[in-house]
Design an enzyme around this catalytic site. Structure first.
Site, PDB file in Angstrom:
ATOM      1  N   GLU A 101     -42.786   8.417  -7.959  1.00  0.00           N
ATOM      2  CA  GLU A 101     -42.163   8.904  -9.188  1.00  0.00           C
ATOM      3  C   GLU A 101     -40.725   9.346  -8.926  1.00  0.00           C
ATOM      4  O   GLU A 101     -39.794   8.942  -9.628  1.00  0.00           O
ATOM      5  CB  GLU A 101     -42.974  10.064  -9.758  1.00  0.00           C
ATOM      6  CG  GLU A 101     -42.394  10.677 -11.018  1.00  0.00           C
ATOM      7  CD  GLU A 101     -42.321   9.666 -12.149  1.00  0.00           C
ATOM      8  OE1 GLU A 101     -43.385   9.224 -12.594  1.00  0.00           O
ATOM      9  OE2 GLU A 101     -41.215   9.294 -12.569  1.00  0.00           O
TER      10      GLU A 101
ATOM     11  N   ASP B 147     -33.158  -2.628 -32.558  1.00  0.00           N
ATOM     12  CA  ASP B 147     -34.405  -2.190 -33.182  1.00  0.00           C
ATOM     13  C   ASP B 147     -35.578  -2.969 -32.566  1.00  0.00           C
ATOM     14  O   ASP B 147     -35.561  -4.207 -32.547  1.00  0.00           O
ATOM     15  CB  ASP B 147     -34.323  -2.449 -34.697  1.00  0.00           C
ATOM     16  CG  ASP B 147     -35.392  -1.705 -35.464  1.00  0.00           C
ATOM     17  OD1 ASP B 147     -36.228  -1.013 -34.835  1.00  0.00           O
ATOM     18  OD2 ASP B 147     -35.407  -1.828 -36.716  1.00  0.00           O
TER      19      ASP B 147
ATOM     20  N   SER C  29     -41.952   6.620 -17.389  1.00  0.00           N
ATOM     21  CA  SER C  29     -41.245   7.226 -16.251  1.00  0.00           C
ATOM     22  C   SER C  29     -40.028   6.405 -15.867  1.00  0.00           C
ATOM     23  O   SER C  29     -39.088   6.931 -15.267  1.00  0.00           O
ATOM     24  CB  SER C  29     -42.164   7.312 -15.040  1.00  0.00           C
ATOM     25  OG  SER C  29     -43.195   8.215 -15.249  1.00  0.00           O
TER      26      SER C  29
ATOM     27  N   ASP D 131     -39.573   4.322 -35.429  1.00  0.00           N
ATOM     28  CA  ASP D 131     -41.038   4.313 -35.430  1.00  0.00           C
ATOM     29  C   ASP D 131     -41.534   5.152 -34.259  1.00  0.00           C
ATOM     30  O   ASP D 131     -40.803   5.356 -33.277  1.00  0.00           O
ATOM     31  CB  ASP D 131     -41.579   2.880 -35.367  1.00  0.00           C
ATOM     32  CG  ASP D 131     -41.094   2.126 -34.151  1.00  0.00           C
ATOM     33  OD1 ASP D 131     -41.430   2.537 -33.038  1.00  0.00           O
ATOM     34  OD2 ASP D 131     -40.351   1.128 -34.311  1.00  0.00           O
TER      35      ASP D 131
ATOM     36  N   GLY E  63     -36.400   0.064 -38.185  1.00  0.00           N
ATOM     37  CA  GLY E  63     -35.940   1.453 -38.178  1.00  0.00           C
ATOM     38  C   GLY E  63     -36.736   2.286 -37.184  1.00  0.00           C
ATOM     39  O   GLY E  63     -37.402   1.751 -36.291  1.00  0.00           O
TER      40      GLY E  63
ATOM     41  N   ASP F 119     -37.231   7.636 -10.304  1.00  0.00           N
ATOM     42  CA  ASP F 119     -36.347   8.412 -11.176  1.00  0.00           C
ATOM     43  C   ASP F 119     -34.915   8.419 -10.649  1.00  0.00           C
ATOM     44  O   ASP F 119     -33.968   8.136 -11.379  1.00  0.00           O
ATOM     45  CB  ASP F 119     -36.860   9.852 -11.291  1.00  0.00           C
ATOM     46  CG  ASP F 119     -38.174   9.954 -12.035  1.00  0.00           C
ATOM     47  OD1 ASP F 119     -38.574   8.965 -12.681  1.00  0.00           O
ATOM     48  OD2 ASP F 119     -38.817  11.022 -11.963  1.00  0.00           O
TER      49      ASP F 119
END
Lengths: 405, 167
Positions: free
Chosen positions: A74, A357, A312, A386, A384, A78
């Site tokens: 992780e 979008d 992540s 969601d 748009g 990152d």
């Protein structure tokens, strides 16, 4: 399986610059828990193997008990992607070494003498289970410490951090709208994730590439979504391709903030098929706010390049984009952008082309539920905003122009 | 008498197993989050500096200004500090609206009137956590939002490598 993503994929798709001069004040950082450490040598190897110039972290920008010898996936992911996207920005690595979870991080971070201006958090848990996992058991509510109290206190700490000018970014979760606390979807409600469902943080959902084509090296010039479309189509991650669903939905603690009222209302009245109304709080804060790649993202770890997936990946990628936008803001005014959401929703309203979008996909599945026959409910993508991919993925050139003006 | 129970833990997450009592000198850090003041002003300021249409957009505040804004009542800070000191806490970090105690299991057990145990995770992780009730002096409970760092269990996650094989 999913088309692989490398730093050049992000440049090619989102139009982030390959050559960039950062403002000296601009800085980004990743926040880790659970003892997740990174190895600077992995970061260097990642830079070399992906042909990506990355600034090494200075020792005073590594906070907490980082243990390079036991680097975690992780943390490795990152730091590699926030640094690869936010080129030239000063990078921070912050391992919250205490055991007080988000409250510990937020209060320590707020009080630190020096911190990064953009922060990416790829951790989260059920908003309701902050009690079970964070503070106590189900019975704790009668004793004065409960989930809502914990969430509200952390939300206050997030306000304090935002008020200083820091942009907080969080992954929206990897178990769909239902969340992972009810993996087989046996309960008659969805489980929003915290901190993604906080109205004081920018939550990022995950996308995958359909019909991707190989990149050449160097990649062809790409200045925005229109010229990049031939590189594949972005869709919300799917269980069939990416083996997880992006988190999203509506908070049960925080009401819809004013910055997204119009966007949420448009979605709920759009005619898109929704879960039963009893499954979610339609007057709650809707999340995520935006999206970015979250499937088969290539990192260097444990001696080789390997693919990882999840929101992540999406949070640090978007964090890197914000670092670039902060460069523009700092260079022009000496001030960072701070809490982003009112700006992002206004940007979407004023300049819809600042986002691609994402209209394909949904977040129905949990890994257990859809892998083993559970019937899970969730939300669908729509034109748009969601509650799967938010406003969409970045079109950097348009975002940069908007921030610049 | 004179104590208010803040929480009583009688179970723990299934992936953690309760082990032996924690040794008395095992280090413990916990944070007492004090009730803040002026939260409505804080939130108004947050939206003002974050909203592009606001005249105060990006007029950020300093750490000191924010801390002064939300600072708890003086009697809350003094009372909690006295309680911790009298219990034997020697190092207290003042974070403006919270006090962090850096101490040992034996002192924390006295301060919070609880017991600490070693908990073991199947992954090999270990953590020291309280089990049963913990409490604070009744006269201070109204000043305390929560005590963090003594009963949270870390979330040990699956390695994301397992989700997707390299392409």
């Amino acid at each position: 399986d999913a088309t692989a993503v490398v730093p050049q994929t992000i440049q090619n798709s989102y139009g982030t610059p390959s050559n960039h001069t950062a403002d000296p004040q601009s800085s980004t950082g990743v926040i880790e828990f659970e003892g997740q450490s990174f190895a600077p040598s992995d970061l260097q190897n990642f830079a070399t193997q992906t042909l990506t110039p990355i600034k090494a972290l200075s020792s005073d920008h590594i906070v907490g008990p980082n243990s390079p010898g036991s680097a975690g996936v992780e943390a490795t992911l990152d730091i590699q992607y926030i640094a690869a996207v936010g080129r030239g920005d000063t990078n921070w690595f912050w391992l919250e070494g205490g055991t007080a979870w988000l409250y510990g991080f937020s209060t320590h971070f707020f009080n630190a003498a020096s911190t990064p201006l953009v922060v990416s958090i790829s951790y989260g848990w059920s908003e309701a289970a902050q009690c079970q996992q964070g503070i106590g058991g189900a019975e704790c509510s009668q004793l004065g410490v409960n989930s809502q109290q914990y969430v509200e206190r952390v939300n206050t700490e997030f306000q304090k951090i935002g008020l200083k000018g820091v942009s907080l970014i969080a992954a929206s979760g990897d178990s769909g709208a239902n969340g992972r606390t009810d993996g087989l979807c046996t309960e008659s409600h969805l489980n929003p994730t915290f901190p993604a469902a906080s109205p004081y943080i920018t939550a990022v959902g995950a996308t995958e590439i359909h019909d991707g084509t190989p990149l050449s090296n160097p990649p062809p010039a790409c200045s925005g979504a229109s010229t990049c479309a031939s590189k594949g189509t972005e869709a919300a991650v799917s269980y069939s391709q990416s083996h997880f669903a992006s988190g999203g939905g509506f908070s049960n603690v925080a009401s819809t903030p004013s910055y997204q009222k119009e966007a949420v209302s448009s979605y709920l009245s759009s005619g898109v098929t929704l879960p039963p109304s009893s499954y979610y709080n339609s007057t709650g804060r809707g999340y995520p706010d935006v999206a970015a790649f979250g499937s088969n993202v290539q990192i260097y770890a444990q001696g080789s390049i390997q693919g990882v997936g999840g929101t992540s990946c999406s949070a640090p990628i978007f964090g890197g984009v914000v670092g670039l936008l902060n460069d523009i803001s700092l260079s022009k005014s000496g001030k960072p952008l701070g809490f982003l959401n009112p700006l992002l929703y206004k940007m979407h309203s004023d300049k819809p082309g600042a986002f691609t979008d994402v209209t394909i996909g949904d977040n129905h599945c949990t890994e257990e539920g859809c892998g083993f026959g559970g019937s899970c409910k969730g939300f669908k993508c729509a034109a748009g905003w969601d509650p799967v991919t938010g406003l969409g993925t970045p079109v950097y050139s348009a975002m940069a122009e908007y921030v610049s003006n | 008498s004179g104590r208010r129970v803040l929480y009583s833990r009688d179970s723990h997450p299934a992936d953690w197993k309760q082990g032996e009592r924690a040794s008395a000198d095992h280090p413990v850090r916990f944070i007492v989050a004090l009730k803040q003041q002026n939260l409505n002003i804080l939130e108004d300021a947050f939206w003002a500096v974050s909203s592009p249409d606001s005249p105060r957009y990006r007029q950020f505040l300093t750490t000191e200004e924010i801390t002064n804004l939300v600072r708890p009542k003086p009697e809350a800070i003094a009372g909690v500090r006295t309680w911790l000191t009298q219990a034997g806490v020697k190092e207290i970090v003042d974070m403006g609206d919270a006090l962090e105690a850096v101490t040992t299991v034996s002192v924390a057990e006295i301060a919070l009137n609880t017991q600490f145990f070693m908990f073991h995770h199947q992954s090999g992780n270990k953590v020291v956590r309280q089990f049963g009730e913990y409490s604070v002096p009744v006269g201070l409970s109204e000043h305390i939002d929560l005590v963090a760092g003594i009963s949270e269990f870390p979330i040990v996650r699956e390695n994301p490598f397992k989700k997707i094989a390299a392409g």
